[in-house]
Motif scaffolding. Structure first.
Motif, PDB file in Angstrom:
ATOM      1  N   VAL A   1       9.096   9.878  13.153  1.00  0.00           N
ATOM      2  CA  VAL A   1       9.740   8.676  13.333  1.00  0.00           C
ATOM      3  C   VAL A   1       8.952   7.873  14.686  1.00  0.00           C
ATOM      4  CG1 VAL A   1      11.894   7.618  14.230  1.00  0.00           C
ATOM      5  CG2 VAL A   1      12.007   9.280  12.659  1.00  0.00           C
ATOM      6  N   GLU A   2       8.600   8.581  15.633  1.00  0.00           N
ATOM      7  CA  GLU A   2       8.014   8.012  16.711  1.00  0.00           C
ATOM      8  C   GLU A   2       6.538   7.556  16.404  1.00  0.00           C
ATOM      9  OE1 GLU A   2       7.642   6.937  20.723  1.00  0.00           O
ATOM     10  OE2 GLU A   2       9.366   7.974  19.727  1.00  0.00           O
ATOM     11  N   ALA A   3       5.672   8.230  15.441  1.00  0.00           N
ATOM     12  CA  ALA A   3       4.704   7.649  15.048  1.00  0.00           C
ATOM     13  C   ALA A   3       4.712   6.442  14.261  1.00  0.00           C
ATOM     14  CB  ALA A   3       4.017   8.859  14.139  1.00  0.00           C
ATOM     15  N   LEU A   4       5.809   6.346  13.551  1.00  0.00           N
ATOM     16  CA  LEU A   4       5.978   5.002  12.860  1.00  0.00           C
ATOM     17  C   LEU A   4       6.752   3.733  13.798  1.00  0.00           C
ATOM     18  CD1 LEU A   4       7.427   6.641   9.920  1.00  0.00           C
ATOM     19  CD2 LEU A   4       5.242   5.427   9.760  1.00  0.00           C
ATOM     20  N   LYS A   5       6.983   3.919  14.974  1.00  0.00           N
ATOM     21  CA  LYS A   5       7.473   2.802  15.600  1.00  0.00           C
ATOM     22  C   LYS A   5       6.665   1.578  15.820  1.00  0.00           C
ATOM     23  CE  LYS A   5      11.068   5.425  18.120  1.00  0.00           C
ATOM     24  NZ  LYS A   5      11.739   5.776  19.564  1.00  0.00           N
ATOM     25  N   PRO A   6       7.287   0.486  15.642  1.00  0.00           N
ATOM     26  CA  PRO A   6       6.479  -0.743  15.823  1.00  0.00           C
ATOM     27  C   PRO A   6       5.652  -0.924  17.188  1.00  0.00           C
ATOM     28  CG  PRO A   6       8.629  -1.304  15.516  1.00  0.00           C
ATOM     29  CD  PRO A   6       8.663   0.176  15.468  1.00  0.00           C
ATOM     30  N   THR A   7       4.574  -1.299  17.253  1.00  0.00           N
ATOM     31  CA  THR A   7       3.891  -1.575  18.605  1.00  0.00           C
ATOM     32  C   THR A   7       3.580  -2.932  18.668  1.00  0.00           C
ATOM     33  OG1 THR A   7       1.755  -0.945  17.601  1.00  0.00           O
ATOM     34  CG2 THR A   7       3.015   1.099  18.520  1.00  0.00           C
ATOM     35  N   LYS A   8       3.509  -3.937  17.772  1.00  0.00           N
ATOM     36  CA  LYS A   8       3.065  -5.275  17.836  1.00  0.00           C
ATOM     37  C   LYS A   8       4.256  -6.067  18.211  1.00  0.00           C
ATOM     38  CE  LYS A   8      -0.286  -6.455  14.977  1.00  0.00           C
ATOM     39  NZ  LYS A   8      -1.168  -6.265  13.679  1.00  0.00           N
ATOM     40  N   ARG A   9       5.307  -6.067  17.422  1.00  0.00           N
ATOM     41  CA  ARG A   9       6.354  -7.025  17.663  1.00  0.00           C
ATOM     42  C   ARG A   9       7.946  -6.391  17.518  1.00  0.00           C
ATOM     43  NH1 ARG A   9       2.917  -8.441  13.154  1.00  0.00           N
ATOM     44  NH2 ARG A   9       2.225 -10.530  13.138  1.00  0.00           N
ATOM     45  N   VAL A  10       8.647  -7.110  18.265  1.00  0.00           N
ATOM     46  CA  VAL A  10       9.993  -6.530  18.347  1.00  0.00           C
ATOM     47  C   VAL A  10      10.530  -6.618  16.989  1.00  0.00           C
ATOM     48  CG1 VAL A  10      12.264  -6.893  19.459  1.00  0.00           C
ATOM     49  CG2 VAL A  10      10.273  -7.301  20.700  1.00  0.00           C
ATOM     50  N   ARG A  11      10.426  -7.836  16.149  1.00  0.00           N
ATOM     51  CA  ARG A  11      10.849  -7.814  14.705  1.00  0.00           C
ATOM     52  C   ARG A  11       9.450  -7.527  13.952  1.00  0.00           C
ATOM     53  NH1 ARG A  11      15.190  -8.998  11.806  1.00  0.00           N
ATOM     54  NH2 ARG A  11      14.737 -10.173   9.577  1.00  0.00           N
ATOM     55  N   PRO A  12       9.473  -6.521  13.366  1.00  0.00           N
ATOM     56  CA  PRO A  12       8.080  -6.455  12.762  1.00  0.00           C
ATOM     57  C   PRO A  12       7.859  -7.401  11.503  1.00  0.00           C
ATOM     58  CG  PRO A  12       9.108  -4.224  13.034  1.00  0.00           C
ATOM     59  CD  PRO A  12       9.988  -5.462  13.186  1.00  0.00           C
ATOM     60  N   VAL A  13       6.755  -7.330  11.133  1.00  0.00           N
ATOM     61  CA  VAL A  13       6.329  -7.863   9.788  1.00  0.00           C
ATOM     62  C   VAL A  13       5.690  -6.781   8.970  1.00  0.00           C
ATOM     63  CG1 VAL A  13       4.545  -9.584   8.616  1.00  0.00           C
ATOM     64  CG2 VAL A  13       5.464  -9.946  10.844  1.00  0.00           C
ATOM     65  N   VAL A  14       6.379  -6.911   7.752  1.00  0.00           N
ATOM     66  CA  VAL A  14       5.899  -5.821   6.711  1.00  0.00           C
ATOM     67  C   VAL A  14       5.391  -6.705   5.411  1.00  0.00           C
ATOM     68  CG1 VAL A  14       6.863  -3.959   5.223  1.00  0.00           C
ATOM     69  CG2 VAL A  14       7.714  -4.473   7.568  1.00  0.00           C
ATOM     70  N   ALA A  15       4.347  -6.070   5.097  1.00  0.00           N
ATOM     71  CA  ALA A  15       3.560  -6.942   3.853  1.00  0.00           C
ATOM     72  C   ALA A  15       3.499  -5.773   2.771  1.00  0.00           C
ATOM     73  CB  ALA A  15       2.110  -7.188   4.168  1.00  0.00           C
ATOM     74  N   VAL A  16       4.190  -5.882   1.726  1.00  0.00           N
ATOM     75  CA  VAL A  16       3.989  -5.133   0.355  1.00  0.00           C
ATOM     76  C   VAL A  16       3.020  -5.837  -0.613  1.00  0.00           C
ATOM     77  CG1 VAL A  16       5.304  -4.064  -1.344  1.00  0.00           C
ATOM     78  CG2 VAL A  16       6.367  -4.521   0.567  1.00  0.00           C
TER      79      VAL A  16
END
Length: 381
Positions: free
Chosen positions: A49-64
């Motif tokens: 879980v720690e390794a997957l935490k976002p580091t760039k934005r508070v509300r992340p952007v996810v691209a599929v």
């Protein structure tokens, strides 16, 4: 299309006849070596879980992201639908080129943007990129774009045989990884520096994650939600999906090429006179996760193919904004005997496997579940 992909997306006669011609079916095991699921150490789960935490934005952007002419339906729609349902990130469904996407083994959809559109809108890149299985694991446009997103700091998540696409970028070299049980040997042969870890439904190594077979994108998506928004939010979404547990526990030995699997593939493929087309009705607001699971499962029986229909030729918009193009106007085919699209997605899958067993016998339901890399939940009578 390689026949390995045909297997993981609907086995196909080529694979069946290879088994028969090879004459080695008698040497296949009569059953898989299914062991009990072993708990995942708490420290490992927390590290994931720690390794997957976002580091760039508070509300992340996810691209599929997918290619237009052969992206696996559940790999593409399930992470999108679950993450959009959670409303903890801005999620966009992309294609490498303009125009509609023909998903495999069913459905045609309109992507929300191309990778070029995304780059123009988000020059700093995504926080997460979800990579489904694709009919071409070496598609140049897809590989270039995935590499560029990794260079911009995105976490790359290879879902199912999407791990082979990620491997083709070089991002898995020297890392721990997994993939669909049927494609694992080929991935390790083509990329020998990859370190496979058994009995894990998903793995994270650095800024790259991979999963086992198709159904594993559900626990992977819930783990991403937990990393972004916390355990309580993930639990709420899991309850909506009908999922009790979403950690990485997995029994790899339960999924292998067995004699019953091969015999069912052969028998169902050769029964060409008894094959049917089943129609699934689209309605505005349909849950794209349940739709993907139901259509995917029925498409893998080798006794049926799935077509969609609606009251008009107009696109139908799903619960979370995927625009679906109907295959037909009105139903000219047999209506699907069970399409529980109003049920929770996990329940919809279980109901569908039960309906497949009733229509085509238990061995076909087991055959489908094996392709999905899913342990059937059999309800007591």
């Amino acid at each position: 299309m390689t026949w390995r992909f045909v297997l993981t997306g609907g086995l196909g006669l080529a694979a069946v006849f290879l088994v028969v011609a090879g004459g080695w079916i008698v040497f296949l095991p009569s059953a898989s070596s299914a062991g009990a699921l072993q708990p995942i150490p708490g420290e490992e789960t927390r590290a994931t879980v720690e390794a997957l935490k976002p580091t760039k934005r508070v509300r992340p952007v996810v691209a599929v992201v997918g290619i237009n002419d052969g992206t696996e339906i559940t790999d593409y729609l399930m992470p999108y639908g679950i993450l959009r349902r959670a409303d903890v990130a801005d999620v966009v469904a992309l294609a490498t080129q303009p125009g509609p996407m023909v998903l495999y083994p069913a459905l045609k959809v309109e992507p929300q943007a191309t990778i070029a559109d995304f780059d123009a809108q988000h020059p700093e890149g995504a926080d997460y990129v979800i990579v489904p299985a694709m009919v071409r694991e070496d598609d140049p446009a897809a590989l270039r774009w995935i590499r560029s997103q990794a260079e911009k700091g995105a976490v790359i998540v290879g879902v199912c045989v999407g791990a082979k696409v990620v491997a083709a970028t070089g991002l898995l070299d020297g890392r721990k990884a997994t993939t669909h049980w049927y494609s694992l040997e080929a991935m390790l042969r083509e990329h020998p520096s990859i370190r496979h870890v058994a009995d894990r439904r998903f793995l994270v190594d650095g800024r790259v994650a991979t999963t086992t077979g198709i159904s594993a994108s559900m626990p992977m998506s819930l783990t991403l939600i937990e990393a972004i928004a916390g355990r309580e939010k993930a639990e709420a979404v899991a309850a909506e999906l009908g999922v009790a547990n979403w950690d990485a526990r997995h029994a790899s030995g339960a999924f292998t090429f067995t004699r019953p699997f091969a015999l069912t593939a052969i028998g169902n493929s050769l029964a060409f006179w008894n094959r049917e087309t089943l129609g699934i009705e689209l309605s505005q607001g349909v849950d794209e996760v349940s739709l993907a699971l139901v259509a995917d499962a029925w498409s893998r029986t080798y006794r049926s193919r799935v077509m969609t229909f609606a009251a008009s030729a107009d696109v139908v918009e799903s619960r979370n904004g995927i625009r679906i193009i109907p295959d037909e106007v009105s139903a000219s085919t047999t209506r699907m005997p069970a399409a529980p699209l109003g049920r929770k997605p996990a329940e919809a899958l279980d109901d569908t496997l039960k309906a497949i067993a009733e229509r085509y016998r238990e061995n076909t339901a087991d055959f489908v579940a094996m392709q999905l890399e899913y342990r059937r939940r059999v309800t007591p009578q």
